[in-house]
Design a protein around this motif. Structure first.
Motif, PDB file in Angstrom:
ATOM      1  N   SER A 182      35.836  44.586  41.040  1.00  0.00           N
ATOM      2  CA  SER A 182      37.292  44.458  40.957  1.00  0.00           C
ATOM      3  C   SER A 182      37.880  45.746  40.402  1.00  0.00           C
ATOM      4  O   SER A 182      37.367  46.298  39.428  1.00  0.00           O
ATOM      5  CB  SER A 182      37.678  43.278  40.050  1.00  0.00           C
ATOM      6  OG  SER A 182      37.004  42.091  40.435  1.00  0.00           O
ATOM      7  N   ARG A 193      41.629  47.684  39.332  1.00  0.00           N
ATOM      8  CA  ARG A 193      43.052  47.510  39.057  1.00  0.00           C
ATOM      9  C   ARG A 193      43.832  48.677  39.656  1.00  0.00           C
ATOM     10  O   ARG A 193      43.533  49.841  39.418  1.00  0.00           O
ATOM     11  CB  ARG A 193      43.294  47.422  37.552  1.00  0.00           C
ATOM     12  CG  ARG A 193      44.715  47.001  37.178  1.00  0.00           C
ATOM     13  CD  ARG A 193      44.845  46.788  35.690  1.00  0.00           C
ATOM     14  NE  ARG A 193      44.030  45.681  35.219  1.00  0.00           N
ATOM     15  CZ  ARG A 193      44.408  44.412  35.252  1.00  0.00           C
ATOM     16  NH1 ARG A 193      45.591  44.086  35.756  1.00  0.00           N
ATOM     17  NH2 ARG A 193      43.608  43.465  34.794  1.00  0.00           N
ATOM     18  N   GLY A 248      49.022  47.572  38.401  1.00  0.00           N
ATOM     19  CA  GLY A 248      48.410  46.450  37.704  1.00  0.00           C
ATOM     20  C   GLY A 248      47.786  45.393  38.587  1.00  0.00           C
ATOM     21  O   GLY A 248      47.109  44.493  38.088  1.00  0.00           O
ATOM     22  N   ILE A 289      45.187  43.536  41.046  1.00  0.00           N
ATOM     23  CA  ILE A 289      43.727  43.568  41.140  1.00  0.00           C
ATOM     24  C   ILE A 289      43.315  43.627  42.603  1.00  0.00           C
ATOM     25  O   ILE A 289      43.735  42.806  43.416  1.00  0.00           O
ATOM     26  CB  ILE A 289      43.108  42.330  40.462  1.00  0.00           C
ATOM     27  CG1 ILE A 289      43.488  42.261  38.990  1.00  0.00           C
ATOM     28  CG2 ILE A 289      41.591  42.339  40.639  1.00  0.00           C
ATOM     29  CD1 ILE A 289      42.930  43.382  38.154  1.00  0.00           C
ATOM     30  N   GLY A 328      41.260  38.562  35.756  1.00  0.00           N
ATOM     31  CA  GLY A 328      40.967  39.988  35.804  1.00  0.00           C
ATOM     32  C   GLY A 328      40.126  40.384  36.994  1.00  0.00           C
ATOM     33  O   GLY A 328      39.560  41.482  37.010  1.00  0.00           O
ATOM     34  N   GLY A 329      40.033  39.523  37.998  1.00  0.00           N
ATOM     35  CA  GLY A 329      39.189  39.779  39.163  1.00  0.00           C
ATOM     36  C   GLY A 329      37.839  39.097  39.017  1.00  0.00           C
ATOM     37  O   GLY A 329      37.398  38.755  37.913  1.00  0.00           O
ATOM     38  N   ARG A 374      46.779  36.028  41.837  1.00  0.00           N
ATOM     39  CA  ARG A 374      46.011  36.846  40.903  1.00  0.00           C
ATOM     40  C   ARG A 374      46.971  37.799  40.201  1.00  0.00           C
ATOM     41  O   ARG A 374      47.693  38.538  40.834  1.00  0.00           O
ATOM     42  CB  ARG A 374      44.941  37.633  41.652  1.00  0.00           C
ATOM     43  CG  ARG A 374      44.011  38.380  40.731  1.00  0.00           C
ATOM     44  CD  ARG A 374      43.038  39.255  41.477  1.00  0.00           C
ATOM     45  NE  ARG A 374      42.182  38.480  42.326  1.00  0.00           N
ATOM     46  CZ  ARG A 374      42.201  38.584  43.634  1.00  0.00           C
ATOM     47  NH1 ARG A 374      43.006  39.412  44.228  1.00  0.00           N
ATOM     48  NH2 ARG A 374      41.402  37.852  44.366  1.00  0.00           N
ATOM     49  N   VAL A 375      46.999  37.754  38.888  1.00  0.00           N
ATOM     50  CA  VAL A 375      47.832  38.621  38.067  1.00  0.00           C
ATOM     51  C   VAL A 375      49.288  38.542  38.526  1.00  0.00           C
ATOM     52  O   VAL A 375      50.001  39.529  38.619  1.00  0.00           O
ATOM     53  CB  VAL A 375      47.347  40.092  38.125  1.00  0.00           C
ATOM     54  CG1 VAL A 375      47.917  40.887  36.943  1.00  0.00           C
ATOM     55  CG2 VAL A 375      45.834  40.175  38.025  1.00  0.00           C
TER      56      VAL A 375
END
Length: 456
Positions: A45, A47, A51, A53, A231-232, A442-443
């Motif tokens: 993963s 970033r 920001g 991922i 965070g992945g 995700r995120v």
């Protein structure tokens, strides 16, 4: 002296095998050997500048069945519950599926009404495919290709459009070559047990109950179709590494294995670049072709069988677009990339990015240039380990010079790109962990993945 187990390969398979070994009631000494300087294998993963991922490999895991439940249990045991980002059953990404056929995207039918009316690209309502499936007799062959199985039970359209697309997206392989028994064991078993896929899925397998945890119950209640981590997915191998270190597992990075040899007392000698290890058992979580080159002369039949397991290259291209568009992940190549390689074409990042942007423009209408792009080629790593008759057990020779059957060497090969689970404290099994093609959050940013094979 206690037993020693050497695990070859620090991808997710090797990490999970080491994890379950370290948690046994009487754990052996475990040594995990990885040739590169990082753990996690395909799972990686990254970033982006804003920001987001980006996944350079697998991007989600399905929670379905006992295997999916075991994986969720592993996540809980590692303390990652709060990091899980699920795709719930009421999310549009879980409800909407599309096929790109004839230059257009077609929404797959959902619900009873959708099954009773024609839905392009299918010429007839899928109800008739279901009726055909219920009246088709049980197959007599011990195995067959995915395409043959689907055509026999569901008809040629479902086989050529739906199942072929599924095999491309999940295995990067050809449905006319892949084994139904190995790729989709639940479908094969449903026919064998109940004579019908639909009846088998409705009545269940009747096996032992799946494990239970708060996270598993949540996944069932919310009908998760897939999940990732905040965070992945690389958080999973990172958490496994931390846990293994705390349990006393030795992790050797940057140590390629040079060979395996049998000692007089029946133990293994694992030769590394600058040293060697001795082990009572070896678990291999490296590609089959690599293992075949490490085996000693006594294991020539096994080496030949392993070397016959082919592999393909898969490129993963992450594209990010400005505005409200979804970040897009495209998988290219797979089984069809071999033709391009054979023609002598240079597999450059520029080529993959160009093909991915063309696919995004044609299939998703994203005509502008992406604001960010990441290309990663998994060179001949995606094993086509699921070819027809692959499930046949490969045994070591029954007799060894100077050894009784009890002293036969112990080695377990785990096919790459799989997430291990523990059937019980003495046996290891596996659950597929290939990239899938539905969306997830995700995120705070939704992402979209689609597979386009062949692109070349």
């Amino acid at each position: 002296m206690g037993r020693t187990v050497v695990v070859l390969g620090g991808g997710i398979s090797g990490l999970a095998a080491s994890y379950h070994l370290s948690r046994a009631p009487c754990p052996p000494k475990v040594v995990l050997v990885e040739s590169s300087e990082r753990l996690g294998g395909w799972i990686r993963s990254v970033r982006g500048p804003n920001g987001a991922i980006f996944e350079l490999g697998p991007r989600g895991i399905r929670p379905a069945g006992a295997l999916g439940a075991q994986t969720l249990l592993l996540v809980s045991e590692l303390g990652l519950d709060s990091e899980v980002l699920p795709v719930r059953g009421d999310h549009p990404a879980a409800q909407n599926r599309f096929l790109y056929v004839g230059g257009a995207l077609h929404a797959l039918p959902t619900g009873l009404r959708g099954l009773l009316r024609p839905s392009p690209p299918f010429s007839k309502p899928l109800f008739w495919a279901g009726l055909r499936e219920l009246t088709t007799p049980r197959g007599k062959d011990p195995d067959e290709t995915v395409h043959s199985f689907a055509q026999r039970r569901l008809g040629p359209e479902v086989a050529s459009l739906a199942m072929d697309s599924l095999c491309r997206g999940v295995f990067a392989g050809n449905s006319r070559e892949l084994s139904i028994r190995s790729c989709f064991p639940s479908l094969f078993q449903a026919e064998q047990t109940h004579r019908s896929i639909l009846l088998g899925l409705l009545l269940g397998s009747g096996r032992t109950p799946q494990p239970d945890s708060a996270l598993i119950r949540q996944a069932l209640a919310e009908r998760w179709s897939q999940w990732s981590l905040r965070g992945g997915l690389e958080m999973l191998p990172q958490a496994l590494e931390t846990h293994l270190t705390s349990r006393g597992v030795s992790v050797l990075r940057g140590q390629p294995v040079c060979g395996l040899s049998l000692q007089a007392e029946g133990r293994w000698k694992v030769s590394l670049r600058d040293s060697s290890l001795e082990a009572d058992h070896v678990i291999s979580a490296i590609p089959a072709s690599v293992l075949s080159e490490l085996l000693p002369a006594e294991a020539a039949p096994l080496a030949r069988a392993l070397s016959a397991i082919t592999a393909v290259s898969v490129a993963v291209v992450n594209l990010q677009y400005r505005g409200a568009h979804l970040p897009v992940q495209v998988m290219l190549g797979g089984s069809w990339l071999q033709t391009l390689e054979a023609s002598g074409c240079v597999l450059s990042q520029e080529l993959f990015q160009q093909r991915a942007q063309e696919a995004a423009a044609t299939q998703l209408g994203l005509k502008e240039m992406p604001s960010h792009c990441l290309v990663h080629l998994h060179k001949t790593k995606n094993q086509l380990k699921w070819r027809q008759s692959h499930d046949r057990t490969v045994e070591w020779p029954k007799e060894y010079p100077g050894r009784s059957r009890k002293q036969a060497p112990s080695i377990l090969h785990v096919p790459g790109c799989q997430l291990l689970r523990c059937r019980d404290r003495d046996h290891l099994g596996a659950v597929s962990e290939q990239p899938r093609s539905s969306a997830e959050s995700r995120v705070g940013v939704a992402s979209s993945t689609f597979s386009t094979f062949p692109l070349f």
